[in-house]
Design a protein around this motif. Structure first.
Motif, PDB file in Angstrom:
ATOM      1  N   GLN B  34       0.842  -1.186   0.000  1.00 42.56           N
ATOM      2  CA  GLN B  34       0.000   0.000   0.000  1.00 42.56           C
ATOM      3  C   GLN B  34       0.879   1.238   0.000  1.00 42.56           C
ATOM      4  O   GLN B  34       1.880   1.297   0.733  1.00 42.56           O
ATOM      5  CB  GLN B  34      -0.917  -0.024   1.243  1.00 42.56           C
ATOM      6  CG  GLN B  34      -2.106   0.874   1.199  1.00 42.56           C
ATOM      7  CD  GLN B  34      -3.104   0.591   2.315  1.00 42.56           C
ATOM      8  OE1 GLN B  34      -2.975  -0.363   3.083  1.00 42.56           O
ATOM      9  NE2 GLN B  34      -4.120   1.433   2.420  1.00 42.56           N
ATOM     10  N   PHE B  36       0.885   5.371   0.730  1.00 42.07           N
ATOM     11  CA  PHE B  36       0.165   6.401   1.469  1.00 42.07           C
ATOM     12  C   PHE B  36       0.811   7.756   1.227  1.00 42.07           C
ATOM     13  O   PHE B  36       1.999   7.861   0.938  1.00 42.07           O
ATOM     14  CB  PHE B  36       0.235   6.144   2.986  1.00 42.07           C
ATOM     15  CG  PHE B  36      -0.442   4.895   3.456  1.00 42.07           C
ATOM     16  CD1 PHE B  36       0.272   3.707   3.569  1.00 42.07           C
ATOM     17  CD2 PHE B  36      -1.770   4.905   3.830  1.00 42.07           C
ATOM     18  CE1 PHE B  36      -0.330   2.559   4.032  1.00 42.07           C
ATOM     19  CE2 PHE B  36      -2.390   3.748   4.304  1.00 42.07           C
ATOM     20  CZ  PHE B  36      -1.666   2.583   4.398  1.00 42.07           C
ATOM     21  N   GLN B  38       1.181  11.462   3.414  1.00 40.69           N
ATOM     22  CA  GLN B  38       0.976  12.112   4.709  1.00 40.69           C
ATOM     23  C   GLN B  38       1.398  13.567   4.622  1.00 40.69           C
ATOM     24  O   GLN B  38       2.543  13.870   4.294  1.00 40.69           O
ATOM     25  CB  GLN B  38       1.754  11.398   5.823  1.00 40.69           C
ATOM     26  CG  GLN B  38       1.435  11.965   7.200  1.00 40.69           C
ATOM     27  CD  GLN B  38       2.097  11.202   8.327  1.00 40.69           C
ATOM     28  OE1 GLN B  38       3.183  10.655   8.158  1.00 40.69           O
ATOM     29  NE2 GLN B  38       1.446  11.159   9.487  1.00 40.69           N
ATOM     30  N   LEU B  44      -2.571   9.466   7.636  1.00 39.31           N
ATOM     31  CA  LEU B  44      -2.162   8.917   6.347  1.00 39.31           C
ATOM     32  C   LEU B  44      -3.375   8.773   5.440  1.00 39.31           C
ATOM     33  O   LEU B  44      -4.445   8.341   5.876  1.00 39.31           O
ATOM     34  CB  LEU B  44      -1.517   7.540   6.535  1.00 39.31           C
ATOM     35  CG  LEU B  44      -0.064   7.484   6.948  1.00 39.31           C
ATOM     36  CD1 LEU B  44       0.153   8.016   8.344  1.00 39.31           C
ATOM     37  CD2 LEU B  44       0.459   6.048   6.846  1.00 39.31           C
ATOM     38  N   SER B  46      -4.645   6.816   2.070  1.00 43.66           N
ATOM     39  CA  SER B  46      -4.325   5.706   1.179  1.00 43.66           C
ATOM     40  C   SER B  46      -4.401   6.171  -0.265  1.00 43.66           C
ATOM     41  O   SER B  46      -5.383   6.771  -0.695  1.00 43.66           O
ATOM     42  CB  SER B  46      -5.318   4.559   1.411  1.00 43.66           C
ATOM     43  OG  SER B  46      -5.037   3.483   0.545  1.00 43.66           O
ATOM     44  N   LEU B  89       4.657   7.230   1.963  1.00 45.98           N
ATOM     45  CA  LEU B  89       5.090   6.022   2.654  1.00 45.98           C
ATOM     46  C   LEU B  89       4.564   4.782   1.927  1.00 45.98           C
ATOM     47  O   LEU B  89       3.447   4.789   1.414  1.00 45.98           O
ATOM     48  CB  LEU B  89       4.584   5.982   4.091  1.00 45.98           C
ATOM     49  CG  LEU B  89       5.058   7.082   5.028  1.00 45.98           C
ATOM     50  CD1 LEU B  89       3.985   8.120   5.232  1.00 45.98           C
ATOM     51  CD2 LEU B  89       5.463   6.508   6.369  1.00 45.98           C
ATOM     52  N   PHE B 102       6.070  -0.653   7.647  1.00 47.47           N
ATOM     53  CA  PHE B 102       6.168   0.640   6.963  1.00 47.47           C
ATOM     54  C   PHE B 102       7.606   0.995   6.637  1.00 47.47           C
ATOM     55  O   PHE B 102       8.529   0.717   7.415  1.00 47.47           O
ATOM     56  CB  PHE B 102       5.603   1.752   7.846  1.00 47.47           C
ATOM     57  CG  PHE B 102       4.113   1.787   7.903  1.00 47.47           C
ATOM     58  CD1 PHE B 102       3.426   1.000   8.814  1.00 47.47           C
ATOM     59  CD2 PHE B 102       3.397   2.613   7.055  1.00 47.47           C
ATOM     60  CE1 PHE B 102       2.036   1.036   8.869  1.00 47.47           C
ATOM     61  CE2 PHE B 102       2.004   2.648   7.103  1.00 47.47           C
ATOM     62  CZ  PHE B 102       1.335   1.858   8.012  1.00 47.47           C
TER      63      PHE B 102
END
Lengths: 112, 112
Positions: B34, B36, B38, B44, B46, B89, B102
């Motif tokens: 995934q 993300f 931020q 976060l 998606s 991320l 992460f």
């Protein structure tokens, strides 16, 4: 759209206080998560829950507990807040099978 | 243990340039990956979810590729805009785990 809400954006507490952070999701997700995010350390998982009343420790559970009495709500509890728990706390949820995580806006907690 | 690395840690580009963000992971037994976004002080968001059986996923100006065998994913952002400035991320979920691992993120600045 999935919505994950957290009870406070900013919180200031005193050392030794009991602190409750609330998270609510509106998409009937089975899984819910609590993370903390600190500069240089990234996101770290504190606890997660895969069903009502079910919980699992994450990577850094010490000093925290959680409660999940209803499917949509996951609470993080700091039994006796300490200054090293000053951090950004992020809640997330995901649906079983797909596991795409959706995050709330975060709570910036300062413990004095 | 799954290790996720994002290089570079920071990137600055002029508006209009295409962005290429890298993510590598050590354990290829992943369920999904995934990406993300931020923004400072926020939660976060998606962007894209790629299942382990997929090679790429697209959403608007964003395209993410996945090469499971080499342990790499790349996020492409076409024709960058100042509004794309944020930290990006990546996170991977292993097949036998609820948790996400992460990366530390890449902070992108798009100069007008």
């Amino acid at each position: 759209d999935v919505k994950v809400t957290q009870s406070s954006r900013y919180l200031v507490k005193r050392t030794g206080e009991k602190v409750f952070l609330e998270c609510v999701q509106d998409m009937d997700h089975e899984n819910m998560f609590w993370y903390r995010q600190d500069p240089g350390l990234g996101l770290r998982l504190i606890y997660f829950s895969y069903d009502v009343k079910m919980k699992e420790k994450g990577d850094i559970p010490e000093g925290y507990s959680v409660s999940r009495e209803k499917k949509e709500r996951f609470s993080l509890i700091l039994e006796s807040a300490s200054t090293n728990q000053t951090s950004m706390y992020l809640c997330a949820s995901s649906i079983r099978g797909l596991y795409e995580q959706f995050f709330g806006p975060g709570t910036r907690l300062t413990v004095l | 243990k799954q290790e996720v690395t994002q290089i570079p840690a920071a990137l600055s580009v002029p508006e209009g340039e295409n962005l290429v963000l890298n993510c590598s992971f050590t354990d290829s037994a992943i369920y999904n990956l995934q990406w993300f976004r931020q923004d400072p002080g926020k939660g976060l968001t998606s962007l894209l979810l790629i299942q382990s059986s997929q090679r790429e996923q697209t959403s608007g100006r964003l395209n993410a590729s996945l090469d499971k065998s080499s342990g790499r994913s790349t996020l492409y952002i076409a024709a960058s805009q100042p509004g794309d400035s944020a930290t990006y991320l990546c996170a991977v979920k292993r097949s036998n785990d609820y948790k996400l691992s992460f990366g530390a993120g890449t902070t992108v600045t798009v100069r007008a």
